[in-house]
Design an enzyme around this catalytic site. Structure first.
Site, PDB file in Angstrom:
ATOM      1  N   THR A  18       0.641  -1.123   0.093  1.00  0.00           N
ATOM      2  CA  THR A  18      -0.081   0.227   0.175  1.00  0.00           C
ATOM      3  C   THR A  18       0.834   1.272  -0.043  1.00  0.00           C
ATOM      4  O   THR A  18       0.623   2.391  -0.588  1.00  0.00           O
ATOM      5  CB  THR A  18      -0.854  -0.051   1.315  1.00  0.00           C
ATOM      6  OG1 THR A  18      -1.721  -0.845   1.099  1.00  0.00           O
ATOM      7  CG2 THR A  18      -1.690   1.295   1.425  1.00  0.00           C
ATOM      8  N   ASP A  28       1.438  -6.660  -4.477  1.00  0.00           N
ATOM      9  CA  ASP A  28       0.614  -6.566  -3.409  1.00  0.00           C
ATOM     10  C   ASP A  28       1.157  -7.943  -2.480  1.00  0.00           C
ATOM     11  O   ASP A  28       1.422  -8.863  -3.124  1.00  0.00           O
ATOM     12  CB  ASP A  28      -0.963  -6.896  -3.678  1.00  0.00           C
ATOM     13  CG  ASP A  28      -1.719  -6.670  -2.618  1.00  0.00           C
ATOM     14  OD1 ASP A  28      -1.746  -7.393  -1.607  1.00  0.00           O
ATOM     15  OD2 ASP A  28      -2.666  -5.889  -2.432  1.00  0.00           O
ATOM     16  N   SER A  29       1.490  -7.492  -1.243  1.00  0.00           N
ATOM     17  CA  SER A  29       2.154  -8.673  -0.623  1.00  0.00           C
ATOM     18  C   SER A  29       1.126  -9.821  -0.383  1.00  0.00           C
ATOM     19  O   SER A  29       1.549 -11.008   0.047  1.00  0.00           O
ATOM     20  CB  SER A  29       2.521  -8.120   1.026  1.00  0.00           C
ATOM     21  OG  SER A  29       1.494  -8.082   1.870  1.00  0.00           O
ATOM     22  N   THR A  34       1.537  -4.737   4.170  1.00  0.00           N
ATOM     23  CA  THR A  34       1.179  -5.057   5.476  1.00  0.00           C
ATOM     24  C   THR A  34       0.577  -6.360   5.663  1.00  0.00           C
ATOM     25  O   THR A  34       0.790  -7.144   6.725  1.00  0.00           O
ATOM     26  CB  THR A  34       0.292  -3.870   6.170  1.00  0.00           C
ATOM     27  OG1 THR A  34      -1.012  -3.904   5.678  1.00  0.00           O
ATOM     28  CG2 THR A  34       1.005  -2.646   6.194  1.00  0.00           C
ATOM     29  N   ASP A  35      -0.244  -6.779   4.532  1.00  0.00           N
ATOM     30  CA  ASP A  35      -0.762  -8.234   4.705  1.00  0.00           C
ATOM     31  C   ASP A  35       0.092  -9.340   5.232  1.00  0.00           C
ATOM     32  O   ASP A  35      -0.406 -10.039   6.054  1.00  0.00           O
ATOM     33  CB  ASP A  35      -1.665  -8.533   3.497  1.00  0.00           C
ATOM     34  CG  ASP A  35      -3.006  -7.523   3.369  1.00  0.00           C
ATOM     35  OD1 ASP A  35      -3.198  -7.111   4.322  1.00  0.00           O
ATOM     36  OD2 ASP A  35      -3.485  -7.769   2.244  1.00  0.00           O
ATOM     37  N   ARG A  69      -3.826 -25.509  13.610  1.00  0.00           N
ATOM     38  CA  ARG A  69      -4.230 -24.465  14.425  1.00  0.00           C
ATOM     39  C   ARG A  69      -5.371 -25.085  15.285  1.00  0.00           C
ATOM     40  O   ARG A  69      -6.505 -25.272  15.259  1.00  0.00           O
ATOM     41  CB  ARG A  69      -4.543 -23.200  13.924  1.00  0.00           C
ATOM     42  CG  ARG A  69      -4.557 -21.932  14.692  1.00  0.00           C
ATOM     43  CD  ARG A  69      -5.053 -20.773  14.045  1.00  0.00           C
ATOM     44  NE  ARG A  69      -3.978 -20.349  12.983  1.00  0.00           N
ATOM     45  CZ  ARG A  69      -4.068 -19.581  11.841  1.00  0.00           C
ATOM     46  NH1 ARG A  69      -5.440 -19.321  11.569  1.00  0.00           N
ATOM     47  NH2 ARG A  69      -3.299 -19.414  11.074  1.00  0.00           N
TER      48      ARG A  69
HETATM   49  N1  ASP Z   1      -2.977  -5.647   0.388  1.00  0.00           N
HETATM   50  C1  ASP Z   1      -1.626  -4.578   0.890  1.00  0.00           C
HETATM   51  C2  ASP Z   1      -0.578  -5.530   0.781  1.00  0.00           C
HETATM   52  O1  ASP Z   1      -0.220  -6.365   1.562  1.00  0.00           O
HETATM   53  C3  ASP Z   1      -2.016  -4.022   2.066  1.00  0.00           C
HETATM   54  C4  ASP Z   1      -1.012  -3.115   2.653  1.00  0.00           C
HETATM   55  O2  ASP Z   1       0.306  -2.855   2.315  1.00  0.00           O
HETATM   56  O3  ASP Z   1      -1.366  -2.368   3.480  1.00  0.00           O
HETATM   57  O4  ASP Z   1       0.401  -5.335   0.035  1.00  0.00           O
END
Ligand code: ASP
Length: 275
Positions: free
Chosen positions: A15, A59-60, A91-92, A224
């Site tokens: 992001t 996108d991660s 962040t994902d 889990r």
């Molecule tokens: N979908 C995005 C990613 O992981 C979310 C982010 O970066 O906040 O690349």
């Protein structure tokens, strides 16, 4: 503390550097690079930031162990020419990458700081500016190891997880005194192999045939469990565990809780895992 002036920035996507499209946010080239330039002028220090953009930016959500191998490989290849490494990342799966890099980089003797943002740098109210600024500062202050700098906090990379899907304060880490690094005399990379790993959560009333499928078709299963390591008494689950043992694949029981770990055998429910 010695000043670390040569910073390597590996931009992977996420992001922080995304731009809007008709299908939603997607990585854009040049966004993070421009922000680093702007921050450099504001800081007025003598940090030199060498930016390497991984191709393609992703996108991660699309990250795989092959991407961890590539990232660790870049770090090993370029570590001699820098004092600290900054990684901009979605962040994902940022916490997965920080854990993976901790395991992959034996003998890491520099800080590796991962950051990202919940709102793109180009949008009003982006948290990316603060996170980037803080991450650059962390390259100077952090001990060698893998860290996440996010929302004003420096977190141990292998202990962290994403805990919020929209707020800026999106990460938390379990407390630990242990340095977030794999000890070793020299820097060397451990590769993640291409294996089929299934992550299977149990839930009340869930269909255990999913577990059986994983035991039959995977090279390893992360199961889990509840609390301290309990699972429902279910013949289908038990048969699946027997099958996994017959196939010789590892089944790792983890707890769905955030802290405390597992204590298999503490309850009869779940004793089948010990068997
Ligand atoms: N979908 C995005 C990613 O992981 C979310 C982010 O970066 O906040 O690349």
């Amino acid at each position: 503390m010695t000043e670390r002036t040569r910073i390597l920035l590996l931009h992977t996507g996420g992001t922080i550097g995304m731009v809007p499209t008709t299908r939603g946010l997607t990585p854009g080239a040049g966004v993070v690079e421009a922000a680093i330039g702007t921050l450099g002028k504001d800081r007025g220090d003598d940090l030199s930031v060498d930016i390497v953009r991984l191709d393609p930016l992703i996108d991660s959500a699309n990250a795989t162990p092959a991407d961890w191998n590539r990232l660790a490989g870049e770090i090993v290849a370029r570590a001699g020419g820098c004092d600290a490494i900054l990684i901009t990342h979605g962040t994902d799966t940022l916490a997965f990458t920080s854990s993976a890099l901790t395991m992959a980089l034996e003998g890491l003797d520099k800080p590796v700081i991962l950051t990202g943002s919940m709102i793109p740098l180009g949008q009003q109210g982006s948290d990316g500016w603060d996170n980037l600024r803080d991450a650059l500062a962390a390259t100077q202050s952090a001990e060698p190891g893998v860290w996440i700098q996010f929302a004003g906090k420096l977190l141990r990379g292998p202990r962290a997880r994403k805990i919020h899907s929209s707020a800026p304060d999106a990460f938390a880490a379990m407390l630990s005194d242990r340095p977030p690094r794999r000890e070793g005399a020299v820097l060397r990379q451990h590769l993640f192999e291409k294996t089929r790993i299934a992550v299977v959560p149990v839930a009340p009333g869930c269909d255990m045939r999913v577990v059986s499928f994983a035991m039959e078709h995977s090279d390893g299963v992360i199961l889990r469990c509840y609390g301290s390591g309990t699972v429902p008494d279910d013949p289908v689950l038990e048969a699946g565990l027997v099958r996994a043992a017959d196939r010789g694949i590892p089944v790792v029981a983890v707890s769905e809780t955030l802290a405390g770990g597992t204590a298999l055998g503490h309850y009869a429910a779940g004793a089948v895992l010990l068997d």
